[in-house]
Enzyme design. Structure first.
Site, PDB file in Angstrom:
ATOM      1  N   ASP A   1      -4.077   0.327  -5.700  1.00  0.00           N
ATOM      2  CA  ASP A   1      -2.740   0.283  -5.642  1.00  0.00           C
ATOM      3  C   ASP A   1      -2.065  -0.998  -5.939  1.00  0.00           C
ATOM      4  O   ASP A   1      -1.062  -1.114  -6.165  1.00  0.00           O
ATOM      5  CB  ASP A   1      -2.354   0.820  -4.047  1.00  0.00           C
TER       6      ASP A   1
ATOM      7  N   THR B   1       0.999  -1.101  -0.070  1.00  0.00           N
ATOM      8  CA  THR B   1       0.088  -0.033   0.101  1.00  0.00           C
ATOM      9  C   THR B   1       0.905   1.392   0.034  1.00  0.00           C
ATOM     10  O   THR B   1       0.829   2.211  -0.776  1.00  0.00           O
ATOM     11  CB  THR B   1      -0.942  -0.062   1.168  1.00  0.00           C
TER      12      THR B   1
ATOM     13  N   HIS C   1      -0.711  -9.540  -0.735  1.00  0.00           N
ATOM     14  CA  HIS C   1       0.148  -8.883  -1.607  1.00  0.00           C
ATOM     15  C   HIS C   1       1.409  -8.256  -1.493  1.00  0.00           C
ATOM     16  O   HIS C   1       1.413  -8.252  -0.350  1.00  0.00           O
ATOM     17  CB  HIS C   1      -1.102  -8.018  -2.081  1.00  0.00           C
TER      18      HIS C   1
ATOM     19  N   ASP D   1      -9.342  -4.064   0.456  1.00  0.00           N
ATOM     20  CA  ASP D   1      -8.091  -4.648   0.842  1.00  0.00           C
ATOM     21  C   ASP D   1      -8.150  -5.347   2.031  1.00  0.00           C
ATOM     22  O   ASP D   1      -7.841  -6.666   2.501  1.00  0.00           O
ATOM     23  CB  ASP D   1      -7.116  -3.458   1.085  1.00  0.00           C
TER      24      ASP D   1
HETATM   25  P1  AMP Z   1      -1.451  -3.367   3.562  1.00  0.00           P
HETATM   26  O1  AMP Z   1      -0.787  -3.767   4.500  1.00  0.00           O
HETATM   27  O2  AMP Z   1      -0.377  -2.743   2.353  1.00  0.00           O
HETATM   28  O3  AMP Z   1      -2.360  -3.951   2.860  1.00  0.00           O
HETATM   29  O4  AMP Z   1      -1.978  -1.616   3.974  1.00  0.00           O
HETATM   30  C1  AMP Z   1      -3.363  -1.468   3.996  1.00  0.00           C
HETATM   31  C2  AMP Z   1      -3.434  -0.366   5.404  1.00  0.00           C
HETATM   32  O5  AMP Z   1      -2.729   0.547   5.262  1.00  0.00           O
HETATM   33  C3  AMP Z   1      -4.921   0.042   5.338  1.00  0.00           C
HETATM   34  O6  AMP Z   1      -5.688  -0.991   6.156  1.00  0.00           O
HETATM   35  C4  AMP Z   1      -4.801   1.203   6.138  1.00  0.00           C
HETATM   36  O7  AMP Z   1      -5.000   1.070   7.772  1.00  0.00           O
HETATM   37  C5  AMP Z   1      -3.259   1.598   6.223  1.00  0.00           C
HETATM   38  N1  AMP Z   1      -3.310   3.023   5.537  1.00  0.00           N
HETATM   39  C6  AMP Z   1      -3.588   3.337   4.436  1.00  0.00           C
HETATM   40  N2  AMP Z   1      -3.332   4.663   4.057  1.00  0.00           N
HETATM   41  C7  AMP Z   1      -2.765   5.273   5.247  1.00  0.00           C
HETATM   42  C8  AMP Z   1      -2.276   6.408   5.747  1.00  0.00           C
HETATM   43  N3  AMP Z   1      -2.248   7.602   4.800  1.00  0.00           N
HETATM   44  N4  AMP Z   1      -1.610   6.380   7.144  1.00  0.00           N
HETATM   45  C9  AMP Z   1      -1.883   5.521   7.721  1.00  0.00           C
HETATM   46  N5  AMP Z   1      -2.154   4.183   7.562  1.00  0.00           N
HETATM   47  C10 AMP Z   1      -2.686   4.038   6.288  1.00  0.00           C
HETATM   48 ZN    ZN Z   2      -2.826  -1.389  -0.304  1.00  0.00          ZN
HETATM   49 ZN    ZN Z   3      -3.468  -5.100   2.031  1.00  0.00          ZN
END
Ligand code: AMP
Ligand code: ZN
Ligand code: ZN
Length: 432
Positions: free
Chosen positions: A259, A91, A361, A212
């Site tokens: 993303d 992300t 992912h 997600d």
């Molecule tokens: P991932 O582990 O790559 O799936 O990350 C997804 C998570 O990133 C989401 O569930 C959000 O909680 C977190 N997230 C997304 N954008 C932001 C942001 N701008 N600041 C803090 N946390 C975020």
């Molecule tokens: Zn993501």
């Molecule tokens: Zn994720």
């Protein structure tokens, strides 16, 4: 679980209570210096572009679930076969690649969590000290390029927008709070678009955490996931219809993208790095399934590499050996050793506590399960056009073209995406 996800997105859908944080704005200060806008004749020189990111919306969800809104956008505008993420397909790296036009290796958010050996500091999304420190954020996000050239910008939670990068935020922005429902974010987008032209943003970027979260819980083919995909499409439909009802609807571009995608995982298929790298070794293991960066010194680099290089179902690289198509490994933050699981496999740094039967992912970007979506409609875009798959580093150049601003230097290339635009958005000079 599904109920919780739906409740969050629907909560407050009808709420019009808007608490807009007007961080800063420069009323028309630089307008005189704006370049001539190619679509100005139909929009009196004023156009807004809205970019909505639905986290983890896999490229083929519209083939697995009913998504009439996205289908309609594809009909009236442009749809990419898929949007290819940058490596790692996580992300933070990818939202910031979309914003800056740089691969993670170049903008510096090389993973959701990593270590900076020069600053001797860890970064992770849960670590506020690091997350709000501009020192971690390289490149120039599109909202800063636009703002520097006299445009107003707004962001509801885009990665980096609540950080004072180059000392600046978008003119309107919010500090991240994942509990704010999608409906409230949508209300705010409509509010921004309804403001008088003198203070209305020309670029609005908004983010939502689903599908997600549900994809992690139930996997990309889970019925709960696909039902939420349908729900999200309906909410995007509500937003799109509200945009179409605005008096200047014909002057608003609407882009829906994501993303990265989502790949199914299983408890049967995982590698625990701690089975090979004992806790007693002075090696930092940082990251999250399926990507880890290892930081070691001296002989421990080879010890770790040798311990991992023959382990099945993961790829282990020293930075110079990372395959070229991943554009990764020149930034010291990527560590001395880079590990990524093979598709459908998990890699962890501890014994998993519970069965991981959902999805994840972060894999190689050639794994199409990692591919994302790109849909766009509005005055700048051609109608009913399908564009081949393209990497998200080109979106910055596309937005700069639509906004009629000079782009910063990026890894992207406008020529890869310019055919999505109507001829009046294409520069007169022949494209090399
Ligand atoms: P991932 O582990 O790559 O799936 O990350 C997804 C998570 O990133 C989401 O569930 C959000 O909680 C977190 N997230 C997304 N954008 C932001 C942001 N701008 N600041 C803090 N946390 C975020
Ligand atoms: Zn993501
Ligand atoms: Zn994720």
């Amino acid at each position: 679980m599904i109920k919780a996800h739906v409740r969050i997105i629907l909560k407050g859908l009808k709420s019009i209570s808007l608490r807009i944080a007007f961080h800063s704005f420069f009323p028309g200060m630089f307008l005189a210096f704006l370049p001539f806008h190619p679509v100005s004749s139909q929009c009196n020189g004023f156009q807004s572009t809205v970019v909505i990111s639905l986290d983890g919306f896999r490229w083929d969800y519209p083939e697995k679930a009913n998504t009439p809104t996205l289908d309609q956008i594809a009909k009236t505008g442009v749809k990419a076969h898929s949007l290819i993420p940058s490596f790692p397909s996580k992300t933070f790296p990818n939202h910031y690649s979309i914003a800056t036009g740089l691969v993670p290796d170049h903008h510096g958010l090389v993973n959701n969590s990593f270590y900076d050996p020069k600053m001797k500091r860890p970064y992770s999304m849960g670590n506020a000290d690091a997350r709000f420190d501009p020192a971690f954020y390289g490149g120039e996000p599109i909202w800063i390029s636009a703002q520097k050239q006299g445009l107003r910008t707004a962001s509801f939670y885009w990665v980096g927008s609540d950080v004072a990068i180059q000392g600046k935020h978008p003119d309107y922005y919010k500090t991240y709070d994942g509990s704010v429902p999608f409906s409230e974010r949508i209300d705010t987008v409509i509010h921004w678009l309804s403001m008088p032209q003198s203070i209305r943003p020309q670029l609005i970027m908004a983010y939502y955490e689903e599908p997600d979260g549900i994809g992690h819980d139930f996997g990309p083919d889970g019925k709960e996931t696909l039902s939420l995909v349908h729900e999200l499409d309906s909410i995007i439909g509500i937003l799109y219809n509200r945009i179409k009802m605005l008096p200047e609807a014909d002057c608003i571009n609407f882009i829906v993208l994501s993303d990265h995608g989502m790949g199914a995982t299983s408890t049967e298929r995982y590698v625990n790095l701690r089975d090979y790298i004992p806790e007693s070794w002075p090696v930092k293991i940082v990251g999250g399934n399926p990507n880890y960066n290892l930081y070691a010194e001296g002989k421990w680099i080879d010890s770790s590499y040798n311990a991992l290089k023959k382990v099945a179902h993961i790829k282990t690289w020293k930075p110079t050996a990372v395959p070229e198509h991943l554009s990764y490994g020149t930034n010291p933050r990527t560590g001395n050793i880079i590990v990524v699981a093979d598709s459908a496999w998990s890699v962890t740094d501890r014994e998993p506590k519970k069965p991981a039967t959902g999805g994840t992912h972060g894999y190689d970007i050639r794994n199409t399960d990692m591919h994302a979506i790109f849909y766009a409609t509005g005055p700048s875009f051609r109608e009913g056009y399908i564009h081949p798959s393209f990497q998200n580093i080109h979106i910055y150049a596309l937005l700069a073209q639509i906004l009629v601003i000079n782009p910063a230097l990026t890894d992207g290339d406008l020529n890869q995406v310019i055919d999505m635009l109507k001829p009046q958005n294409v520069p007169n000079d022949p494209i090399e």
